[in-house]
Design a protein around this motif. Structure first.
Motif, short mmCIF file in Angstrom:
data_model
loop_
_atom_site.label_atom_id
_atom_site.label_comp_id
_atom_site.label_asym_id
_atom_site.label_seq_id
_atom_site.Cartn_x
_atom_site.Cartn_y
_atom_site.Cartn_z
N ASP A 1 0.84 -1.19 0.00
CA ASP A 1 0.00 0.00 0.00
C ASP A 1 0.88 1.25 0.00
N PRO A 2 0.68 2.16 -0.97
CA PRO A 2 1.60 3.30 -1.10
C PRO A 2 1.52 4.29 0.06
N VAL A 3 0.43 4.30 0.81
CA VAL A 3 0.31 5.29 1.88
C VAL A 3 1.12 4.85 3.10
N ARG B 1 -2.27 -3.47 6.04
CA ARG B 1 -3.38 -2.52 5.99
C ARG B 1 -4.56 -3.26 5.40
N TYR B 2 -5.58 -3.44 6.21
CA TYR B 2 -6.73 -4.24 5.79
C TYR B 2 -7.57 -3.46 4.79
N GLY B 3 -7.54 -2.15 4.91
CA GLY B 3 -8.34 -1.30 4.02
C GLY B 3 -8.74 -0.07 4.80
N SER C 1 -1.06 -5.41 1.71
CA SER C 1 -2.52 -5.29 1.72
C SER C 1 -3.18 -6.58 2.19
N ALA C 2 -4.51 -6.57 2.17
CA ALA C 2 -5.27 -7.68 2.76
C ALA C 2 -5.05 -9.01 2.03
#
Lengths: 308, 346
Positions: A149-151, A223-225, A156-157
């Motif tokens: 995730d770029p942030v 990061r799940y979302g 990711s999940a």
């Protein structure tokens, strides 16, 4: 990449100076072969090789900060390039045998370059091991840059699902459960609306660093979302998982985040849902953690709940 | 709501996809800001849109459906498009769109907010228009194609997040709704569940939200009747025509039980079949997909709101040919009507 390449501007200057200098030297002392006497296969092999080495140099330096490893790799590749390039120039000009420098430039830099490059790669390997130790709570043993995730720079999940699969198999074998925590920041929408998305992103980054500090070696955070993080705790029983859930919610509520421009203190709480499994599918485990999180949200901000 | 064939609609005005009607400093500007905050380079974002940020800032630029679709398409190319759509949606309403936002900010409940969304859909959701049905327990909020073309997944995600985000913002709690998306399951479905709070399904053939009727009528606190009535008087009065796909959709829906052919539809609209085909293509859609959408929506209306069984629906839609109806339904949604109802409907 351009930003990173700027760090190495002096090195690029060396190559840029060497190229016209070698051509000038060849025209001064050599006699042109004439188009018909050029062996194009040689030109393709040697010249093409030289250009490929140049391209590698560009790619590697473009992805690296300055430092010893970068210097060594540049020096190694640079010397290899000089050898190949000088070989290639011979195809266009006949340089008299008396010009010893030409023979030297063709033959000496290559082995030295290979040795230096090898040294650079060894150092790179050591450096990479240190970095991997730093990143282990983010990626464990696998790296897929496409699912980062770029942030927050967390995986990711879908990566979590893969890793859960691996760990659940281990859990069945060792009869030691895997715990999964889902941590959700309370009222994150309000923070985004009040301070803007750029501030929200910064907060998520800071929070990521904070949470990672609270994990053990071997744990994995993804990061799940949105504003929800998933934390996988292998070989962790319920008592330990509940303790960690409590520690994480406490860490978030004690976190004094200040906004970038106004320096305003943002008060944060997070809710955690907890589930553990010995022999379940990753998806079912994630779903149970999700339900537990909903229960935790019902209890009130900053609480945690376990799946039934 | 599907009108019966006898109440004929006479839609002879529609909005050309090149008509500039949407203020660029409304939600398009919000999307541009978000995308820039997520490091999408400006030249890539505004490529082929004919837009410049300097102009948008002046607050005078109007953009066409065509430009809007182009902008969304540029954002959709980006690797974080899914998350951006959800983020954009969650912040879109009530927004900063003058009296319209004031109305949404002070609407006494979701039902009234939805009427503003519907009446000003050319400003708030020009490419995907909302309509809703009610049964005794649930509200079915459907999004139908007003010319989205390729960007439908992006717009559907954003608009559903927008309505959900508004309800969440005004109620201060996290309602649990059902979300049905027509697009296939994305790489990261978890992000949708987190953003939309409830149960999310993909590949269902429709873009629909299902919410309890209580949530539709629950009074929203902090609304000022004075502010609302003043803002309502300030709302622009001149009507903006519907987009052509929307006009065709309504026309077909009014005749859902015996759909007219392309030629007949073109005749009703006063143009040749070739022109209708070309104009629909300019809007990123085509006649057959509008027919399919209408028939699917109508069959869901019959099954959910009128509570008809598969046989009765087949009777109305396919002259009693059940096998044909099942086959069509399977083509639209990938499952049988009975399974669809069992799995996806509350």
């Amino acid at each position: 990449m351009i930003q990173t390449l700027k760090l190495h501007s002096l090195k690029w200057l060396c190559i840029a100076l060497y190229l016209p200098f070698s051509l000038a030297a060849a025209t001064l002392v050599g006699t042109p072969r004439g188009w018909r006497n050029i062996d194009w296969l040689d030109v393709f092999g040697e010249g093409g090789g030289a250009l490929m080495v140049l391209a590698w140099t560009l790619l590697i330096l473009g992805s690296r900060p300055a430092g010893t490893v970068s210097n060594l790799i540049f020096a190694g590749l640079g010397l290899i390039f000089v050898s190949l390039w000088q070989d290639n120039i011979d195809e266009f000009w006949i340089i008299p045998d008396a010009q010893l420098w030409d023979t030297w430039l063709e033959n000496v830099p290559m082995p030295i370059g290979v040795v230096i490059l090898t040294l650079g790669l060894i150092r790179w390997y050591q450096e990479q091991r240190i970095l991997m130790a730093q990143l282990s709570k983010r990626e464990r043993f696998r790296r897929e840059h496409r699912s980062v995730d770029p942030v927050t720079r967390l995986a990711s999940a879908d990566y979590l699902e893969q890793q859960l699969d691996v760990e659940l198999r281990a859990a069945r074998r060792d009869q030691a459960p895997v715990s999964l925590l889902l941590l959700d920041v309370d009222g994150f929408d309000r923070i985004n609306r009040r301070h803007g998305v750029a501030e929200g992103d910064r907060l998520l980054q800071a929070l990521t660093d904070l949470l990672l500090l609270n994990l053990r070696d071997g744990d994995l955070m993804c990061r799940y979302g949105g504003d929800r993080f998933a934390i996988m705790l292998p070989h962790t029983n319920e008592t330990m998982a509940v303790i960690m859930a409590g520690e994480l919610t406490a860490a978030v509520s004690h976190f004094a985040y200040h906004t970038h421009y106004e320096g305003e203190r943002v008060r944060l709480t997070a809710s955690v849902g907890l589930a553990l499994a010995l022999s379940d599918s990753p998806r079912a485990l994630m779903q149970r953690a999700d339900h537990a999180l909903a229960d935790a949200k019902q209890k009130g901000a900053g609480s945690h709940a376990s799946a039934a | 709501m599907p009108r019966q064939p006898d109440t004929d609609v006479q839609p002879h005005h529609w909005r050309s996809p090149d008509e500039r009607h949407l203020p660029a400093h409304f939600h398009p500007a919000l999307l541009i800001e978000l995308a820039q905050a997520r490091d999408v380079p400006e030249h890539r974002l505004l490529r082929h849109t004919g837009l410049f940020t300097d102009d948008i800032v002046k607050g005078k630029v109007l953009i066409s459906d065509h430009q809007y679709r182009r902008l969304l398409d540029n954002v959709q190319q980006h690797c974080q498009a899914e998350e951006l759509a959800l983020l954009w949606g969650r912040q879109m309403l009530p927004g900063h769109y003058g009296p319209l936002s004031t109305c949404l900010q002070h609407a006494p409940n979701l039902a009234e907010a939805l009427t503003y969304l519907h009446d000003y859909r050319h400003d708030l959701c020009p490419l995907l228009f909302p309509q809703w049905w009610r049964d005794s327990q649930w509200c079915y909020l459907l999004w139908a194609d007003g010319g989205t073309g390729r960007v439908r997944p992006f717009v559907a995600r954003a608009m559903m997040a927008a309505v959900y985000g508004l309800a969440r913002y005004r109620t201060g709690r996290t309602p649990e709704w059902h979300f049905l998306f027509s697009q296939r399951r994305p790489a990261n479905p978890a992000a949708h569940e987190v953003s939309l709070g409830g149960r999310v399904w993909f590949g269902t053939g429709v873009d629909m939200m299902i919410l309890p009727l209580n949530d539709l009528n629950e009074p929203w606190l902090d609304s000022s009747t004075t502010a609302l009535s003043v803002a309502r008087h300030q709302l622009p009065r001149e009507p903006v025509p519907e987009s052509l796909p929307e006009v065709v959709y309504h026309l077909l829906m009014a005749r859902a039980e015996a759909l007219p052919s392309l030629e007949e539809t073109a005749g009703i609209l006063g143009m040749s079949a070739a022109s209708l085909k070309r104009r629909l293509r300019d809007c990123g859609t085509h006649f057959q997909s509008l027919c399919d959408e209408v028939r699917l929506h109508y069959s869901l209306y019959l099954s959910q709101v009128l509570r008809l069984g598969t046989e009765a629906i087949a009777e109305r839609l396919c002259n009693g040919d059940r096998a044909n109806f099942r086959r069509s339904f399977r083509r639209w949604t990938g499952m049988t009507p009975a399974r669809y109802r069992q799995w996806l409907m509350p």
